[in-house]
Motif scaffolding. Structure first.
Motif, mmCIF file in Angstrom:
data_model
loop_
_atom_site.group_PDB
_atom_site.id
_atom_site.type_symbol
_atom_site.label_atom_id
_atom_site.label_comp_id
_atom_site.label_asym_id
_atom_site.label_seq_id
_atom_site.Cartn_x
_atom_site.Cartn_y
_atom_site.Cartn_z
ATOM 1 N N ASP A 39 13.316 44.916 -14.734
ATOM 2 C CA ASP A 39 13.262 45.588 -13.433
ATOM 3 C C ASP A 39 12.694 46.992 -13.561
ATOM 4 O O ASP A 39 12.094 47.520 -12.625
ATOM 5 C CB ASP A 39 14.667 45.668 -12.812
ATOM 6 N N ALA A 62 7.387 52.021 -4.426
ATOM 7 C CA ALA A 62 8.056 52.041 -3.121
ATOM 8 C C ALA A 62 8.104 53.454 -2.553
ATOM 9 O O ALA A 62 7.866 53.662 -1.355
ATOM 10 C CB ALA A 62 9.469 51.472 -3.247
ATOM 11 N N SER A 101 10.423 47.965 -15.959
ATOM 12 C CA SER A 101 8.990 47.812 -16.200
ATOM 13 C C SER A 101 8.732 46.392 -16.654
ATOM 14 O O SER A 101 8.903 46.063 -17.830
ATOM 15 C CB SER A 101 8.497 48.806 -17.257
ATOM 16 N N SER A 102 8.321 45.536 -15.738
ATOM 17 C CA SER A 102 8.085 44.135 -16.082
ATOM 18 C C SER A 102 6.913 43.998 -17.047
ATOM 19 O O SER A 102 6.915 43.117 -17.914
ATOM 20 C CB SER A 102 7.831 43.313 -14.810
ATOM 21 N N LEU A 160 1.860 49.625 -15.296
ATOM 22 C CA LEU A 160 1.597 48.519 -14.384
ATOM 23 C C LEU A 160 0.211 47.945 -14.656
ATOM 24 O O LEU A 160 -0.708 48.674 -15.035
ATOM 25 C CB LEU A 160 1.658 48.988 -12.925
ATOM 26 N N SER A 175 11.931 53.788 -12.013
ATOM 27 C CA SER A 175 11.276 52.573 -12.490
ATOM 28 C C SER A 175 9.899 52.435 -11.848
ATOM 29 O O SER A 175 9.576 53.113 -10.865
ATOM 30 C CB SER A 175 12.119 51.346 -12.138
ATOM 31 N N ASN A 176 9.092 51.546 -12.390
ATOM 32 C CA ASN A 176 7.778 51.272 -11.798
ATOM 33 C C ASN A 176 7.912 50.887 -10.328
ATOM 34 O O ASN A 176 7.200 51.410 -9.460
ATOM 35 C CB ASN A 176 7.092 50.122 -12.546
ATOM 36 N N TYR A 177 8.822 49.945 -10.070
ATOM 37 C CA TYR A 177 8.995 49.434 -8.705
ATOM 38 C C TYR A 177 9.398 50.554 -7.747
ATOM 39 O O TYR A 177 8.849 50.667 -6.642
ATOM 40 C CB TYR A 177 10.056 48.332 -8.698
ATOM 41 N N ASP A 178 10.352 51.377 -8.174
ATOM 42 C CA ASP A 178 10.830 52.454 -7.301
ATOM 43 C C ASP A 178 9.742 53.497 -7.048
ATOM 44 O O ASP A 178 9.675 54.081 -5.959
ATOM 45 C CB ASP A 178 12.064 53.123 -7.904
#
Length: 292
Positions: A201, A138, A203-204, A152, A132-135
């Motif tokens: 979660d 991070a 990709s918002s 993003l 995911s984008n978030y992962d």
């Protein structure tokens, strides 16, 4: 007696920081619990900061401990990667580039990139992981990835971001759906349908863009299912559980009983970007950058 900080202190600290339980951390490290407590106390004395808040029931990181854990995670990841890179270079390989990506990037963008790089630098290796984008962000922060392909609007300070593809959106419906390329005019035609979307979660930006596509046409979609995998979304559509909206390029590579209808007359685009940390020291990444 004076002590110096040693690598073992960091290993012990990380075990306790991850387990938040001295007995479990001691078992993981194959040492006694009193011995582990002494090592942590020694480390706190050397650093001059309290790292854990301890009582009979709980173990928690202090603010200093949270900061130290984040930095040690980064350092250990970098050490592991440096050792691996050293071994590859010794074998005549120019190193490894670790790539994170969203599913749509693997349809065309990443294969084209790898082919281009391989022609000029055939001794560079790649490892790829869908995330995911978030992962991805991070993992980049922890030095677990070198580049990421994301959707993003913005990235953290110290990152670089370049647009690599601007795509349209398509509606996904079952093969037997009344809509087709000849009579499809607007997503408003499926305003009463249930929608199956990528999770916010995952990709918002994508999720919010889909919402805006529908809201611009006068309705808020009824979201009945969410997933992080295109295959799952398409399978649910195939079985009549709803419709979906995806970046058009994501339609390739699947053999399911669904059809893809490019959405006309909308301003929204699916923007795919590549991101990396400006201070990344992987020499192989420097060779890759000119192809981005």
């Amino acid at each position: 007696m004076s002590y110096q900080i040693e690598l073992r202190h960091f290993t012990y600290f990380l075990a306790v920081a991850e387990e938040l339980h001295f007995r479990k951390a001691a078992e993981r490290l194959f040492i006694s619990q009193p011995g582990l407590s002494r090592q942590i106390k020694q480390m706190e004395d050397i650093i001059g900061a309290r790292l854990f808040i301890r009582n009979k029931r709980n173990v928690e990181l202090t603010a200093a401990g949270v900061y130290l854990k984040k930095e040690i995670d980064y350092i250990f990841n970098h050490i592991d990667f440096t050792i691996k890179q050293t071994g590859l270079i010794d074998k005549g390989i120019e190193g490894e580039i670790r790539i994170g990506f969203l599913g749509s990037a693997i349809q065309s963008v990443i294969p084209k990139l790898l082919v281009q790089v391989d022609k000029e630098f055939p001794k560079i290796q790649f490892s790829l992981e869908e995330m995911s984008n978030y992962d991805q962000v991070a993992a980049l922060l922890k030095d677990q990835l070198d580049i990421g392909f994301v959707r993003l609007a913005r990235v953290p300070e110290g990152f670089r971001m370049k647009t690599v593809e601007t795509d349209t959106f398509s509606l996904v419906v079952p093969n037997d759906h009344v809509l087709n390329k000849d009579n499809f005019r607007s997503v408003a035609q499926v305003s009463s349908a249930h929608f199956i979307l990528f999770s916010s979660d995952y990709s918002s930006l994508y999720y919010n863009t889909i919402m805006s596509i529908c809201e611009d046409k006068g309705f808020t979609p009824i979201v009945s299912h969410k997933s992080v995998h295109a295959q799952t979304i398409f399978k649910l559509v195939e079985n009549g559980l709803g419709v979906a909206i995806i970046p058009t390029s994501l339609q390739h590579g699947f053999d399911l009983n669904v059809k893809f209808l490019e959405i006309p007359n909308i301003p929204q685009k699916a923007v795919l970007s590549v991101i990396w940390k400006e201070d990344n020291r992987n020499p192989a990444l420097e060779k890759l950058k000119k192809f981005l």
